[in-house]
Scaffold this motif. Structure first.
Motif, PDB file in Angstrom:
ATOM      1  N   PRO A  95       2.008  33.686  19.851  1.00 26.25           N
ATOM      2  CA  PRO A  95       3.334  33.379  19.308  1.00 26.25           C
ATOM      3  C   PRO A  95       4.445  34.226  19.910  1.00 26.25           C
ATOM      4  O   PRO A  95       5.608  33.858  19.825  1.00 26.25           O
ATOM      5  CB  PRO A  95       3.176  33.691  17.813  1.00 26.25           C
TER       6      PRO A  95
ATOM      7  N   PRO B 771       4.651  46.297  11.554  1.00 27.73           N
ATOM      8  CA  PRO B 771       5.249  45.208  12.353  1.00 27.73           C
ATOM      9  C   PRO B 771       6.742  45.404  12.555  1.00 27.73           C
ATOM     10  O   PRO B 771       7.330  44.774  13.424  1.00 27.73           O
ATOM     11  CB  PRO B 771       4.945  43.959  11.519  1.00 27.73           C
TER      12      PRO B 771
ATOM     13  N   GLN C 119       7.286  30.618  14.804  1.00 29.22           N
ATOM     14  CA  GLN C 119       6.835  30.767  16.182  1.00 29.22           C
ATOM     15  C   GLN C 119       6.741  32.226  16.590  1.00 29.22           C
ATOM     16  O   GLN C 119       5.954  32.588  17.424  1.00 29.22           O
ATOM     17  CB  GLN C 119       7.810  30.059  17.114  1.00 29.22           C
ATOM     18  N   THR C 120       7.547  33.025  16.019  1.00 26.44           N
ATOM     19  CA  THR C 120       7.544  34.424  16.448  1.00 26.44           C
ATOM     20  C   THR C 120       6.987  35.287  15.330  1.00 26.44           C
ATOM     21  O   THR C 120       7.044  34.938  14.164  1.00 26.44           O
ATOM     22  CB  THR C 120       8.960  34.908  16.783  1.00 26.44           C
ATOM     23  N   VAL C 121       6.470  36.390  15.720  1.00 27.18           N
ATOM     24  CA  VAL C 121       5.893  37.271  14.725  1.00 27.18           C
ATOM     25  C   VAL C 121       6.478  38.641  14.948  1.00 27.18           C
ATOM     26  O   VAL C 121       6.984  38.946  16.010  1.00 27.18           O
ATOM     27  CB  VAL C 121       4.352  37.315  14.852  1.00 27.18           C
ATOM     28  N   GLY C 122       6.474  39.433  13.965  1.00 28.69           N
ATOM     29  CA  GLY C 122       6.753  40.836  14.247  1.00 28.69           C
ATOM     30  C   GLY C 122       7.851  41.446  13.430  1.00 28.69           C
ATOM     31  O   GLY C 122       7.605  42.049  12.412  1.00 28.69           O
ATOM     32  N   ALA C 123       9.070  41.243  13.855  1.00 29.16           N
ATOM     33  CA  ALA C 123      10.078  42.216  13.463  1.00 29.16           C
ATOM     34  C   ALA C 123      10.814  41.936  12.161  1.00 29.16           C
ATOM     35  O   ALA C 123      11.620  42.727  11.744  1.00 29.16           O
ATOM     36  CB  ALA C 123      11.102  42.348  14.585  1.00 29.16           C
TER      37      ALA C 123
END
Lengths: 220, 1022, 134, 416
Positions: A95, B771, C119-123
């Protein structure tokens, strides 16, 4: 471009430096058998391409890529976008991770321009060009060779053109993709390349597998 | 000679064999002929070979009983050469090929004259179940001798003694629907699903597809079954969404519809796989199938009746008799007595009579059998004796007669006078057991059905049993059941499918009367006094043995099985298990379902190790990872060390001349030379295997501070720092240097073996705990080749090749610079694992060989010496640098290592591993500490792994204070030296410890610091 | 051998591509130094070991390299759902009772899958909050 | 107890084996016992036997939810050895080894303990360092063993490929001559018969459904056959220990994993020792019946299904064929899985709990069978005295809080 990252053109001048592709040693050691007459299974290395890993959010990367390269970021998992002349491709890896493959001499320029567009965004671009290589597999038995090698479903109806996945290959991993009807591409890590090559020759033996003559393994 | 003289039991016509070709084969040293289409079993029966083996425990003569996977007796040793031996092949499943060589697995000098039969004959009364447990106990010292002889009598076939000349491979398959079994149910199901558009795999274990259609008496659409079979197979072939796999046994059903299929690709062609069009092909292939749905159309196995001497050759399953006659054109005898509990078995007598041989009688346990087949038999003039059974077979090496008597099934008694019928063959049928093996592999427990007198499978979602596999036997119903299963599976997969009755072939309806539940046949004598009534023929388990087991208190069926060994043979109880349960149930006075159920484990039938292994053997057993300089190392004659999957040069032995002539250096000589070169001149190491992780992001520095024990806040671009990594249990897990490439950009190195685990470790913390930190990790291990140029002359050499200013002030220790080396863009790191002046050059791997060779082109004058991992280890140990995994073992903290300088106690974030350092056990006195050891005798090189004690005179058990972790001879010190962990070692500097060795010597050594060479660290700063 | 739906790759993949990583939702204590030895030992070593529904973390090691969670029955090995890091399971132990009831009635679902998403992961802060609270 | 002997066998043969005695009774549960053992596997039965035999406590019940010896006792690869690295483990396993030697005679039941020796192969330099370290430690602990080089290994096992051609050539091995294999089922049956003869009630098909605890003291258990009282309860239930602990409100640092094994078809004798390789990852011996008995590693996920994943079996057979290329044409007959309860440090738990009178003996991971007599012996002593036996004491649950792990896992890396 932010100077918070060390951007470095580590590509040498192939006219003056003797570059060796990841399969160079394998070709020397295991030989390059000629394909059977029907060409049922043919492998070849496309050496010295530029491989860039893009990390970051899809939206910002997509924008930058469209601007710089004219092709969009594949948004769907396990998909692959190839540009009009087939020389540049972007593949979804996770992703927040894509693989960009371009002609070798475009690599640094592309990274620089991408970084310029991305400004201070939270992204990473990593050149892994020398750490992996691209092996092509063609011929009507290619999919038989792959069935013997990977747990992923490579039935041409299931693994359609434009798909690309990271998966198990024998006892290592590869990125496997299908850029067009006639071709499979395997992207393998350099240190495992010899193993993959030997495995392919072995798995393809019953189909008369051979190596495409144009495989470049010494300096270009 | 006429056909019949050659093959006395071969019919002149009929069956699916090719009489125009003769195949020659050898069994127990005698030559015979058979035909294409034969199995080894059918060919042996055609030739009138009765005795095929000796039994396992009692050495009794045994003949062929069945025609398929359930065969317990005809287990042979196959192979014409030593390398192509295959033990324990079932003759009923081995296609005949020209030149086949087989022999019995038991019997000496051969199965016919076997001398062990006397042991069996005389000894069998003294071998009740569990007799091993009850004897051979005295004297205790003799057990190993007893065991030697016990072992000699055990086993069936023998292992080859030479490596296999053949290869095996795997095919990974995916489908919507897997259909196991290509009998009427499986074929119907496959076709129905294929027509709906599903991707179908149809696998069948036999040489030909068709299952019961290959020997049925019934017609489909008024045609012989073979016609419908041919049409249906042709229809399947036409569908490009169907894969047909004949000679392919589904042997294991694993989770989530993962099924393993074993395809015998060449076993029907010869001893060894022939090449095909000049290309090597695999002997057999294992298909690893992931299916969306699975249909089990595996049919049913006939159960024999259990009567006295039911193991004498000439006792066969009724269905097997029909199969041999109708499929192979072989009548396995002259005169038949059929003992049955059901209608279906009558066909054996009808087939026998139609083959022109005599049927002495059909003995039916039911008092009033009334089905269509019964009527046919009577109409054919066959004598039918009702309410009776064969209670005993007569004959030694072949049946000579059947003793028949009226019985009371429920009371388990013989009620009438015994009549002796002369015959040479007794066929028996006690009904049918659905083949539920694959269904029960999934953990689903079968349930008993009184209707079909057998266990029927329960299935997990997505699995359907159809036809005989769940107790549906009449052909018309089987076909309809198959179609329904196929349509239902396709529908569940999302395909549009409906049952169309018009597609079903017409099968003439046939009335079958109810069967009776008969398993063990009563005898005039009590079970323990009657002649042996075998339940499990392969393991020689009798009804009496089961009775004894229950007498002894083994009441669980699992206990009974284990105590008697029932079902533990290579046939896994396909014939015997239900009968055995019935006997146990009778002895315990309970019903079969009360007694238990029967669960099968993979494999359905045995699978060659080679096929399971596939190509993952020999040169492809495990990847060998190479650095870009591998060709050079090989050319230089390096010896290699396995480090994980990497091949790393261990040392480079050179040619040397001694008084004995020319030869190669020993390892010690090579290492001493390499060490001296580094300490005195310049050496070079291929360090490309080190893990390298590119770390980018605004929070990269913060992340490093949390994951490493030491501090990273102030590391400036251009600088490098050593880092130590712990788990949250406080134990050291990895170390390496990390360079600050730019403010938000770092390059971390890991130990060779930990490259992947460390990357995963970073991702774990980032993805699951932090994260919010802006950072990305990417492996660049393979992208950068690394070569370490080290030694006092390193600067001089490198200066010749680089545009980087190598001046000691301009390029300090623990700095890195970018520039060119040999015309190639490079990052050069001034870090040292040897204690000498050192430059680690990183270039893109494509150019590694170019740079490496350029260094050697310039290095001659400095005697540039390549060194391997052994020299690297010596040099680093002289400096007290640890190797994680050698000097640590997962129970060592940074404090134990004395590396307080690398512990950021006052860092703001509670970094990984910190809290654990203050647990009561990590705080306690007397933990083992890493120290140096100096042997009192400088010529001694302590053994790595040697034990350390404080008091070598202590009696055994002698308290250990630690052990040697690393030990070498140092050419620099001209002495042995070692690193070790010692209890309280840091407080014991200067004290003596002792190392008592296996040979009786006791070494004394002094505890010293860990830095042996240049303890002030001046040399690396030059 | 399991067939596992990767919530990031959005398809079923073979078990060989994955590594099991133990119980899911084990959060590191916010203030390790404030933990007693017992609390720290519990965090390090003590894990649920249910016979039945279990929430566990897996890594799509040969694939997208993302950690994610699986709700799985440790007896039947049926996978009831997979969900991304930071998300919560929708199936718990109570499911088992319900499922057993359905099984008795002769019908079970094979695989249910939690809804995929971004769609994006993380922040994002949201992801942070939910992980910390896990 | 009817004594077994060769002579007795002859006598019984003459009587057509019609009057063999039961090996154990099938008693009705009493309302209460001095000690209750939960779990009728090898360890539980051994515990009951030693309670009666050595401590005179005969009013004991063993509660087994299925059939005696039906768990991991019935599903292991039967290897017995004691060459463990750490003092604590070595003491425990050597204690077991001493009981193994002579167990057949003590129980009057031939458990077929065959001291044919166990080889632990080394394939890398670090393997060899670890082997040296372990064998040296064993020597100081009075445990037999020696370090062999590749030639020494080859001469012991001529059929093994000890050549340099192998992907990971054999560099040497540790060799424990007193180690070997035993007949697993017979161990359970032998202890059961002997315990029964001393008065222990073996209650099969008796499942514990809960514990009765008052004021922090165990009072007894609830079972599917009613409540049974006892102030001392020892739980020896291997893979099901966590479930049982949960019933008592306790948490154990255990995970239950599938452990797979497989056998070949029976063969004539071809392999006379036990060969274990941690590096290429497989172990093998040949049973007296002729089967090659082959072990695999545990599967990484938790599982109570008594089955594991197929690749584990594939990798194991790859290792076996790598070591023994001649077995390529031998065929695999059967595979199965057990449920092993593993501790973070790969060492067992023998411990008191927060509930007075409730003890656990679990966490044996892949090493349970070989410890059976020693585990039963020290656990019985602990239950009898109310204090953990000195050999058992280091295996307390407390170690996971103090950090005093006995890290066979991290340190030795030796398969069981």
């Amino acid at each position: 471009m932010s100077n918070s990252v060390h951007v470095y053109d580590a590509r040498a001048d192939h006219a003056t430096v003797n570059a060796q592709s990841p399969l160079a040693y394998s070709f020397q050691r295991s030989g390059m058998p000629a394909p059977g007459e029907e060409g049922r299974a043919v492998v070849g290395e496309r050496a010295f391409l530029g491989h860039l890993i893009l990390r970051g959010g899809a939206i910002v990367l997509d924008e930058a890529l469209r601007e710089v390269l004219g092709i969009g970021l594949p948004g769907r998992p396990n998909s692959l976008t190839v540009d009009a002349d087939g020389q540049r491709s972007v593949q979804w890896l996770s992703p927040d991770e894509w693989l960009l493959i371009v002609p070798g001499d475009e690599t640094f320029g592309l990274e620089t321009r991408l970084r310029a567009h991305l400004g201070g965004s939270h992204v990473a671009i990593v050149d892994v060009s020398a750490g992996q290589t691209l092996i092509e597999l063609t011929g009507e038995a290619a999919h038989g060779v792959l069935m013997k090698s990977t747990v992923y479903d490579v039935d041409p109806h299931a693994f359609t053109v434009g798909k690309g996945v990271t998966t198990i290959f024998a006892k290592t991993s590869v990125i496997l993709r299908r850029p067009d009807e006639s071709r499979w591409e395997l992207i393998v890590r350099r240190s495992f390349a010899d193993y993959v090559y030997r495995w392919l020759l072995d798995a393809g033996e019953e189909y008369g597998i051979g190596v495409a003559r144009e495989s470049r393994h010494e300096s270009q | 000679m006429s056909q019949s003289a050659l093959q006395p039991n071969r019919l002149a016509q009929g069956g699916q064999i090719d009489r125009t070709h003769a195949l020659t084969f050898t069994f127990n040293g005698r030559s015979y002929t058979g035909h294409p289409g034969d199995t080894l079993a059918s060919a042996l029966l055609a030739n009138g070979v009765d005795l095929v083996n000796r039994s396992f425990k009692y050495s009794r003569p045994r003949g062929i009983v069945a025609a398929g996977a359930e065969e317990p007796n005809a287990v042979v040793q196959l192979g014409a050469t030593e390398a192509t031996q295959v033990p324990n092949v079932r003759a009923t499943q081995q296609a005949l090929y020209d030149g086949l060589v087989a022999c019995s697995t038991n019997g000496w000098p051969d199965a016919q004259r076997d001398i062990m039969r006397w042991v069996g004959k005389l000894g069998s009364p003294f071998m009740p179940p569990g007799f091993y447990y009850k004897t051979f106990m005295a004297p205790a010292s003799m057990w190993m001798t007893y065991e030697k002889y016990i072992r000699k009598t055990a086993g069936l076939g023998r292992s080859p003694t030479q490596p296999d000349p053949d290869i095996y491979d795997h095919m990974h398959r995916h489908c919507d629907l897997l259909v196991v079994g290509a009998g009427p149910a499986g074929l119907s199901a496959a076709l129905a699903a294929a027509r709906a558009g599903a991707r179908v795999i149809l696998a069948d274990e036999q040489e030909a597809m068709g299952g019961s259609l290959l020997d049925t008496r019934e017609t489909l659409d008024d045609q012989p079954a073979a016609q419908w079979l041919k049409t249906t197979l042709a229809a399947l072939v036409e569908h490009d969404n169907v894969t047909l796999l004949p000679r392919t046994t589904a042997h294991g059903y694993h989770d989530h519809h993962f099924v393993t299929l074993h395809e015998r690709r060449t076993e029907h062609l010869g001893d060894s796989a022939p090449s095909q069009a000049g290309h090597r092909q695999s002997r057999s292939r294992l298909h690893r199938v992931r299916a969306g749905q699975v249909i089990l159309a595996t049919g049913a196995h006939e159960r024999p009746l259990v009567y006295a001497n039911n193991d004498v050759p000439g006792n066969l399953l009724a269905g097997a008799v029909s199969t041999y006659i109708r499929r192979y054109g072989v009548v396995p005898g002259q005169k038949l007595v059929l003992s049955t509990s059901n209608d279906h078995a009558y066909r054996a007598a009808l087939d026998w009579q139609e083959a022109g041989r005599e049927v002495a009688a059909i003995v039916d346990a039911r008092t009033a059998p009334e089905g269509d087949l019964v009527a046919q038999a009577k109409a054919a003039g066959i004598r039918v004796i009702t309410g009776s059974a064969v209670i005993e077979a007569k004959g030694a090496q072949r049946v000579s007669a059947a003793r028949v008597a009226a019985i009371d099934v429920d009371a388990f008694t013989v009620t009438g006078k015994v009549e002796t019928l002369e015959c040479d063959t007794i066929a028996s049928s006690g009904g049918y057991s659905p083949v539920i093996h694959l269904a029960s592999h999934t953990g689903a427990r079968p349930v008993w059905s009184d209707d079909i007198i057998g266990f029927v499978p329960t299935t997990v979602a997505g699995v359907t049993a159809t036809g005989g596999a769940h107790g549906v036997y009449p052909l018309g119903e089987v076909l309809a059941d198959g179609v329904e299963a196929g349509v239902n599976a396709a529908t569940a997969l999302g395909f549009a499918a409906t049952v169309n009755d018009a597609d079903l072939p017409r099968v003439a309806p046939r009335h079958e009367g109810p069967a009776c539940a008969l398993f063990q046949v009563p005898h005039e004598k009590a079970t323990l006094r009657a002649p042996k009534q075998f339940v499990d023929l392969q393991n020689d388990v009798t009804a009496g043995a089961i009775e004894v087991a229950t007498l002894e208190g083994f009441e669980s069926i699992e206990h009974v099985k284990r105590y008697t060994a029932m079902g533990f043979g290579t046939d896994q109880g396909k014939l015997g298990n239900i009968n055995g349960m019935a006997v146990a149930a009778r002895c315990l006075g309970q019903s079969i379902p009360e007694t238990g159920t029967t669960v099968f484990r993979p494999n359905y039938t045995p699978v060659t190790f080679g096929a399971v292994v596939g190509r993952h053997c020999r040169e492809l057993f495990d990847p060998e990872r190479y650095t870009p300089m591998q060709a050079w190392h090989v050319a230089q004659g390096a010896e290699f060390e396995d480090v994980g999957q990497w091949k790393r040069p261990w040392y480079y032995p050179q040619k040397r001349r001694t008084s004995e002539g020319e030869g190669l250096e020993t390892m010690a000589e090579a290492v001493a030379r390499e060490c001296r070169a580094v300490r005195e001149g310049v050496g070079i190491l291929d360090a490309s295997t080190l893990g390298k992780i590119d770390i980018q992001g605004a929070d990269a520095r913060e992340f490093l501070g949390r994951i490493y024990t030491n501090k990273w806040q102030k590391l400036a671009p251009g600088r490098v720092r050593y880092g130590l990594m712990c788990g949250d249990d406080g134990m050291v897990m990895d170390d390496g240097t990390t360079s600050c490439l730019a403010e938000n950009h770092f390059l971390m190195t890991t130990t060779t073996g930990n490259a992947a685990p460390v990357l995963e470790w970073l991702e774990l913390w980032h993805q699951t705990e932090w994260p919010e930190l802006e950072v990305y990790f990417n492996s660049v291990t393979d992208h950068w080749a690394t070569m370490t140029v080290t030694g006092p002359e390193a600067r001089k050499l490198l200066t010749e090749l680089t545009d980087i200013d190598l001046d000691r002030e301009a390029f300090k220790f623990m700095d890195w610079r970018e520039g060119h080396v040999a015309g190639v863009p490079a990052r050069v790191f001034r870090i040292s694992f040897t204690g000498e002046l050192a430059f680690e050059i990183n270039v893109q791997a494509h150019y590694a060989m170019h740079v490496w060779e350029a260094l050697f082109a310039h290095g001659d004058k400095y005697n540039l010496t390549p060194y391997g991992t052994e020299t690297m280890h010596v040099l680093r140990a002289e400096k007290g640098f640890i190797i994680v995994g050698q000097d640590t073992d997962g129970s060592v903290t940074p404090e134990d290592l004395g590396m307080y300088w690398a512990i950021g106690y006052d860092k703001p974030f509670p970094w990984v591993g910190k809290r654990a350092l203050t647990r009561s056990d990590t705080r306690r006195e007397g933990r083992k500490h890493l120290v140096g050891l100096k042997p009192k005798d400088a010529s001694v090189v302590l053994e790595e792994g040697a034990p350390i004690v404080f008091d070598p005179k202590h009696a055994i058990p002698m308290p250990m204070a630690g052990h040697v972790t690393s030990s070498y001879y140092s050419p620099t010190l001209e002495s042995g030296f070692a690193l070790a962990v010692v209890k309280g070692g840091h407080q014991r500097l200067g004290e003596s410890v002792y190392l008592p060795m296996a040979d009786g010597r006791v070494h004394e050594a002094e505890i010293v610091g860990t830095q042996f060479v240049d303890p002030k660290g001046e040399r690396q700063h030059v | 051998m399991f067939h596992i739906y990767c919530p990031y790759c959005e398809e079923l993949r073979e078990e060989e591509e994955f590594h099991p990583k133990g119980q899911a939702h084990i959060a590191r204590p916010e203030e390790p130094d404030a933990c007693s030895d017992e609390e720290w030992g519990d965090y390090l070593f003590f894990r649920d070991n249910p016979r039945g529904i279990h929430h566990e973390m897996w890594l799509h090691a040969v694939g997208c390299r993302k950690f994610f969670n699986i709700t799985r029955n440790t007896v039947s090995y049926e996978i009831l759902e997979t969900y991304k890091m930071g998300e919560q399971p929708t199936v718990g132990a109570e499911h088992l009772a319900r499922e057993e009831k359905t099984a008795r009635e002769g019908k079970t679902d094979s695989v249910q899958v939690a809804e995929g998403g971004q769609q994006t992961v993380g922040a994002s802060d949201a992801a942070q909050a939910s992980v910390k609270g896990a | 107890m009817q004594r077994y002997s060769g002579f007795g066998l002859v006598k019984h043969a003459l009587r057509h084996h019609e009057d063999w005695q039961r090996q154990w009774r099938n008693p009705t549960p009493k309302p209460g016992y001095d000690v209750i053992i939960v779990g009728g596997g090898g360890h539980g039965l051994a515990t009951a036997y030693y309670l009666a035999k050595e401590h005179g406590i005969t009013n004991v019940a063993v509660l087994e939810k299925g059939w005696l010896g039906g768990g991991n006792t019935a599903r292991n690869t039967t290897i017995v050895r004691s060459n463990y690295l750490w003092d604590e483990s070595a003491a425990l396993y050597e204690h077991a080894m001493k009981h193994w030697e002579g167990l057949s005679q003590e129980l009057n039941y031939n458990v077929m303990f065959s001291q044919r020796g166990v080889l632990n192969l080394g394939h890398t330099l670090q393997d060899m360092r670890d082997i040296q370290r372990r064998v040296n430690a064993n020597r100081l602990n009075g445990i037999d063993g020696e370090v062999l080089d590749a030639e020494g290994v080859q001469s012991l096992v001529p059929i093994m490929d000890c050549s340099k051609r192998a992907r990971y050539p054999v560099m040497g091995a540790s060799w424990q001559p007193r180690a070997g294999v035993a007949r697993h089922d017979a161990v359970a049956w032998g202890y059961a018969r002997a315990a029964d003869a001393l008065g222990v009630d073996l209650l099969q098909n008796t499942e514990v459904t809960g514990f009765k605890i008052r004021d922090g003291q165990i009072q007894g258990v609830h079972t599917n056959r009613g409540d049974i009282a006892s102030k001392t309860v020892g739980c020896v239930t291997a893979g099901n220990s966590s479930v049982l602990a949960g019933m008592a409100g306790l948490n154990l640092p255990l995970e239950s994993h599938p452990l797979q094994a497989l056998v070949s078809e029976p063969l004539k004798p071809v392999l006379d020792t036990v060969v274990m390789s941690n590096h290429v990852h497989g172990y093998i011996s040949q049973s007296d019946k002729g089967d090659l008995v082959i072990g695999a590693g545990i599967d990484g996920y938790n599982g109570y299904g008594q089955r594991g994943s197929y690749p584990t079996v594939e990798h194991t057979l790859q290792a076996i064929v790598e070591m023994f290329p001649i077995f390529s044409r031998v065929r695999m007959n059967r595979q199965w899985g057990g449920i092993v309860d593993t501790c973070p440090d790969a060492c067992p738990i023998l411990s008191k709990t927060k509930v007075k009178g409730l003890y656990f003996n679990c966490g044996w991971g892949t090493g349970g069978f070989k410890a059976t007599p020693g585990s039963g012996h020290v656990f019985a002593a602990s239950l009898a005295k109310g204090e953990m036996h000195p050999i058992a004491a280091p295996f307390s649950i407390d170690r996971f809080h103090s950090g005093a792990l006995i890290d066979e896992h991290g340190a030795a890396g030796v398969a069981h």
